[in-house]
Every structure is written in structure tokens, then in C-alpha cells.
Write an enzyme that holds these catalytic residues in place. Structure first.
Site, PDB file in Angstrom:
ATOM      1  N   GLU A  56       0.796  -4.067  11.852  1.00 23.03           N
ATOM      2  CA  GLU A  56       1.101  -5.390  11.296  1.00 23.03           C
ATOM      3  C   GLU A  56       2.240  -6.104  12.013  1.00 23.03           C
ATOM      4  OE1 GLU A  56       1.658  -5.222   7.067  1.00 23.03           O
ATOM      5  OE2 GLU A  56      -0.373  -4.487   6.705  1.00 23.03           O
ATOM      6  N   GLU A  92      -5.903  -0.095   5.903  1.00 22.00           N
ATOM      7  CA  GLU A  92      -5.123  -0.202   4.671  1.00 22.00           C
ATOM      8  C   GLU A  92      -5.852  -1.103   3.692  1.00 22.00           C
ATOM      9  OE1 GLU A  92      -0.965  -1.177   4.812  1.00 22.00           O
ATOM     10  OE2 GLU A  92      -0.632  -0.009   6.630  1.00 22.00           O
TER      11      GLU A  92
HETATM   12  C1  FCB Z   1       1.451  -2.952   4.338  1.00 30.17           C
HETATM   13  C2  FCB Z   1       2.250  -1.916   5.104  1.00 30.17           C
HETATM   14  C3  FCB Z   1       2.309  -0.573   4.414  1.00 30.17           C
HETATM   15  C4  FCB Z   1       2.521  -0.733   2.929  1.00 30.17           C
HETATM   16  C5  FCB Z   1       1.495  -1.671   2.350  1.00 30.17           C
HETATM   17  C6  FCB Z   1       1.607  -1.846   0.858  1.00 30.17           C
HETATM   18  O1  FCB Z   1       1.828  -4.214   4.723  1.00 30.17           O
HETATM   19  O2  FCB Z   1       1.702  -1.742   6.378  1.00 30.17           O
HETATM   20  O3  FCB Z   1       3.322   0.178   5.003  1.00 30.17           O
HETATM   21  O4  FCB Z   1       3.804  -1.151   2.689  1.00 30.17           O
HETATM   22  O5  FCB Z   1       1.629  -2.929   2.956  1.00 30.17           O
END
Ligand code: FCB
Length: 504
Positions: free
Chosen positions: A230, A411
Site C-alpha cells: 500500500e 487483504e
Molecule cells: C491495511 C494494512 C494492514 C492493516 C489493514 C487493516 O491498510 O495494510 O496492515 O492495517 O489495513
């Protein structure tokens, strides 16, 4: 810089300054109680009266599966990151990272929480590996801590740091779980921050060297590598909002940082190709579908530009070799981003990748004035609207706009107010609902032709959620921080069934 950009930046800074709880309350009010019903209710048992209704509604049965079978070979997994779970902050030659500095600065994290111990995974990884096997995970995404490998971010690699990851990777293979490693999940060595951090072009080259050292030691043992987690969050939270390390509020620096992070990504891709031809590599991008908040031409234009900053700034550069012109125009020719681009940089950034890792949490609804609105129920994370169709929209859009590059979800998840009950269970029906609906959206995307190959739930276990400390629980597995005991939540049991049957 346009009025819109300035508003956006100010708004982000304001958001970060707002107490999360207060923001969450207003956001929920805006989302509207009716729309919120089962998901929100199930996720917030204590405060939401709809909770009772949802519990009595058979359609809200948290064990419910939909009978959607995924393609053979689809890989189910879970994700974590180094600073959020490892602890052992000073062991085996690990140097300090900017998150050590930030979390130890009074007022920066909720309750002053730090990652000093976190989930103590550095010591408990064998038991955690057994737990992953027990869940049936096919793939596990973790990150490598740069300051464990190079305490100061440069020079000879620290063998003890590399050995930890070697043991972890070997342990995954022994249990039939595919390792997926991220090179950088925000824990920049503090020593490099002291030389300018990501504002310094040199740090991108240091990252290329670090990547080469990691590939040298572990490259062939890890079939899928991800470069930078990210980059947008570093830009927006670390350099505009200031609520993440390094805690700067400097929009002009922020987009130069975006460029250097992407340059670092490209240098790592090249380092892998030079080290070994075999493993695959790609970026890990948090992507947000942007929709106009109404039918006006102003909202359409504002939403398009918003999409430029949220998505195309990272997708176009890596997959097309050019920054989006509307964003460049908006930043202006004197911006540090535009002035920071050297000849050949875009070719490095666009070094061919093998896959794109998508991280999906929330959509944005953009008004004509460039502000965003909430449409859907929020989770415990005030910024997160629960909207599974957004995942479908983003996956299909990538395939439509950028071609059939393989995709993985690295994620997706939500925080719930999980409690360890007296009978030793943790009941999180809201997480089951959330995952089922998002898995179904991914299934639809595959049916529509998206080459999606795996799905990693965020997160394997509760962990240090950055500025929110340990208050937010995002795990499939509950961590009792006082004892470091792990307890499978209801969602983990449910997920085990999904994995076993490859069916949601
Ligand atoms: C993302 C991050 C991860 C975690 C999630 C909830 O942005 O990459 O580390 O904090 O959010």
C-alpha cells in the site's frame, strides 16, 4: 495544485485529527440505521438494537454457506505483517524502524500501544504455523522486516534476521502452505528516515539493495513476492494525515514519496529478475472504487479525479508506464512529484510484473465539491464502509482496463468488537457475514472472467493495528494479549469449512 486537491488534502488531515470514535458515530448516523441492518448489527452486538433482530432472522444465520464453488486450485489464505505481530523488537540484531519511533512517541497511538511484543509471533511462530495448518490455509502472506535484515537499512545483511524468515518459510513448506512474502510493510529503518526517508531518492536504491539481499537468501523458496504494501497509505497517512509513521503533514512531499515508493517497487522487481528467474512478483495495492455521489457532471468529474489519486496513480504507472495525466495536471508542473521524475524512472516502475495483489476495504462516493460521503454501514474502523460489490467492481475493472494479469486478494476483512466469553469461545458472526458476502463477490468476478487465483483474509490473528493499537481486532484468531493464548473465533471455524470444500 487545484482547489479540489487542496480540499482533499485538508479533509484527510482533518479526518486524521478526528477522534476515531467520534468519527465512527457520525459516520454511522450518516449511513442510516435501515441500511445498516444485519452486517452492522451483527458486528456491534453491544450498542446496536438491530442486533437482536438480526439474531432472530434465519437469513442472517452466520453458518450459512451459499454453495458457490471456486475453481480447482484456488488458494485460500490469510495475511499478517511483521511489525503488527512479531514483537521481539530488539532481538537478534533488529534495528529500530519508524514505527518503533512513532509508537513510542506519546499521543501517537491509542493507549500508547507499541509493537514491542505485539502477538509475540517471533517466538511463537511454530505454534502459529500449526494453527495455520489446522485452519487448512493453502497460502500465507507475511512481511519481512527490513530492520531485521539490515538494522540501519544498508550494508551487509544480518544473518540472524534472515534465519528467522528461513525457519518460517521452511515451516510453511513442511505444512503444505505456500509462502507469499511482502518486502516492505511500512517499517522503514529509522536510520534511513534520518537521511530523509522516502523523500530521498536514495532510499529507493537502498530498497533495491535490501530486496537483492533478501532474494539472495530466500528468493527461490518463496514462490510469490510482493514489493511494497500500500504505497498510497504511506503517502496519505504518513505524509498528509500524519497519523501514521513518520507522522508528517506535508502534501508537497507526499507525492514525491509516492514516486520514490514506486521507483523502489520497480528496482525490487528488477532485483528479483537478476537473482532468479523463477518466483513471481507484483505490487500490493489498496484500491478503492470511486463512484459519483450523485448524477451531476461535477460529481462525475470529481469522482474521476479522485479515482486518479486513489487507483490510477499506482496502476497506470506500474501497468502502463505513465502517471495519469489528470493527476499530473492537478498537481501541477512545479509539484515535487513532477520535478522528481528522472529519465527512465517510468521504465523502471513499469518493469513487467507477474501479478497484482489487490487489497480491498471500502468504496468512496465523491461529491461535486470533492468531498466524500458515506453510503453503507461502517465497521468499527470509521473509514470502512461495508460494500462487497465494490470488490467485484474493482476486480472486473482491473481486468477490463489493464488486461488479464493474474490477481490475488492480499487483504480483505474488518474489525469487530470480539470478546472472549466465559465458555472460552469468541463469537464474531459479523465477520462471517462480511467474509461470505465478499467471497461471493469474488466468485462473481471469477465467473465474469477475472483471473483471480487466491484470497488472503486480513488478518490471520488480532494484531497491532497501527495508530489504533490493539483496540481493533481484525483477526480470524483471537489473541489474548495478557497470556498470548490464541483462540479460533467463530469465523475461523467457518473459514476452515470454506477452505476444505473450496465452496462458500
Ligand atoms: C491495511 C494494512 C494492514 C492493516 C489493514 C487493516 O491498510 O495494510 O496492515 O492495517 O489495513
Amino acid at each position: 495544485m487545484s482547489v479540489l486537491t487542496r480540499r482533499r488534502l485538508l479533509r484527510r488531515a482533518a479526518l486524521s485529527a478526528t477522534a476515531a470514535t467520534a468519527a465512527r458515530v457520525s459516520v454511522r448516523a450518516a449511513a442510516g440505521a435501515a441500511a445498516a441492518a444485519p452486517l452492522l448489527a451483527a458486528c456491534d452486538a453491544e450498542t446496536d438494537p438491530d442486533r437482536r433482530d438480526a439474531a432472530e432472522d434465519p437469513a442472517a444465520d452466520p453458518e450459512r454457506r451459499l454453495g458457490l464453488r471456486f475453481p480447482d486450485g484456488f488458494r485460500w489464505g490469510a495475511a499478517t505483517s511483521a511489525y503488527q505481530i512479531e514483537g521481539a523488537a530488539k532481538e537478534d540484531g533488529r534495528g529500530a524502524s519508524i514505527w518503533d519511533t512513532f509508537s513510542h512517541t506519546p499521543g501517537r497511538t491509542r493507549n500508547g500501544d507499541t509493537g514491542d511484543v505485539a502477538a509475540d509471533h517471533y517466538h511463537r511462530y511454530p505454534a502459529d504455523l500449526d494453527l495455520m495448518k489446522d485452519l487448512g490455509l493453502r497460502t500465507y502472506r507475511f512481511s519481512i522486516s527490513w530492520p531485521r535484515v539490515q538494522a540501519d537499512g544498508t550494508g551487509k545483511a544480518n544473518q540472524r534476521g534472515l534465519d528467522f524468515y528461513r525457519r518460517l518459510v521452511d515451516g510453511l513448506h513442511e505444512r503444505g502452505i505456500e509462502p507469499m512474502a511482502t518486502l516492505f510493510h511500512w517499517d522503514l529503518p529509522q536510520a534511513l528516515q534520518d537521511t530523509g526517508g522516502w523523500e530521498s531518492r536514495d532510499v529507493a536504491y537502498r530498497f533495491g539493495d535490501y530486496a537483492a539481499a533478501v532474494f539472495d537468501a530466500l528468493g527461490a523458496a518463496v514462490p510469490v513476492w510482493l514489493t511494497i504494501n500500500e504505497p498510497k497509505t504511506v503517502v496519505q497517512n504518513g505524509y498528509i494525515g500524519g497519523h501514521h509513521a513518520p507522522g508528517h503533514r506535508d502534501p508537497s512531499a507526499a507525492y514525491l514519496v509516492a514516486h520514490h515508493l514506486q521507483l523502489a517497487h520497480g528496482l525490487a522487481v528488477r532485483a528479483l529478475r537478476a537473482a532468479t528467474g523463477k518466483p513471481r512478483i507484483g505490487p500490493a495495492l489498496n484500491l478503492h472504487p470511486c463512484y459519483p455521489a450523485d448524477g451531476s457532471p461535477e460529481a462525475a468529474a470529481a469522482s474521476t479525479l479522485y479515482d486518479g489519486y486513489e487507483n490510477r496513480l499506482y496502476l497506470d504507472s506500474i501497468l502502463r508506464g505513465a502517471y495519469p495525466q489528470d493527476v499530473l495536471d492537478d498537481l501541477g508542473p512545479d509539484s515535487r512529484l513532477v520535478r522528481g521524475i528522472h529519465d527512465g524512472d517510468l521504465a523502471v516502475i513499469a518493469s513487467p510484473v507477474d501479478l497484482v495483489a489487490v487489497q480491498y476495504y471500502t468504496p468512496y462516493y465523491v461529491r461535486g465539491d470533492g468531498e466524500t460521503e458515506m453510503r453503507w454501514p461502517a465497521s468499527e474502523a470509521f473509514w470502512q464502509q461495508i460494500y462487497p460489490d465494490g470488490l467485484y467492481d474493482m476486480l472486473t475493472r482491473i481486468t477490463r482496463d489493464y488486461g488479464r494479469i493474474p490477481l490475488t486478494i492480499t487483504e480483505n476483512g474488518l474489525p469487530c468488537p470480539d470478546k472472549l466469553a466465559d465458555d472460552g469461545t469468541v463469537d464474531d458472526p459479523g465477520r462471517v457475514d462480511f467474509l461470505r458476502d465478499h467471497f461471493a463477490a469474488a466468485h462473481r468476478a471469477i465467473a465474469a472472467g477475472v483471473p483471480l487465483e487466491s484470497y488472503h483474509v486480513w488478518s490471520l490473528m488480532d494484531n497491532f493495528e497501527w495508530a489504533e493499537g490493539f483496540d481493533q481486532r481484525w483477526g480470524l484468531v483471537y489473541v489474548d494479549y495478557a497470556t498470548q493464548r490464541r483462540i479460533l473465533k467463530r469465523s475461523a471455524h467457518w473459514y476452515r469449512g470454506v477452505i476444505r470444500d473450496n465452496t462458500v
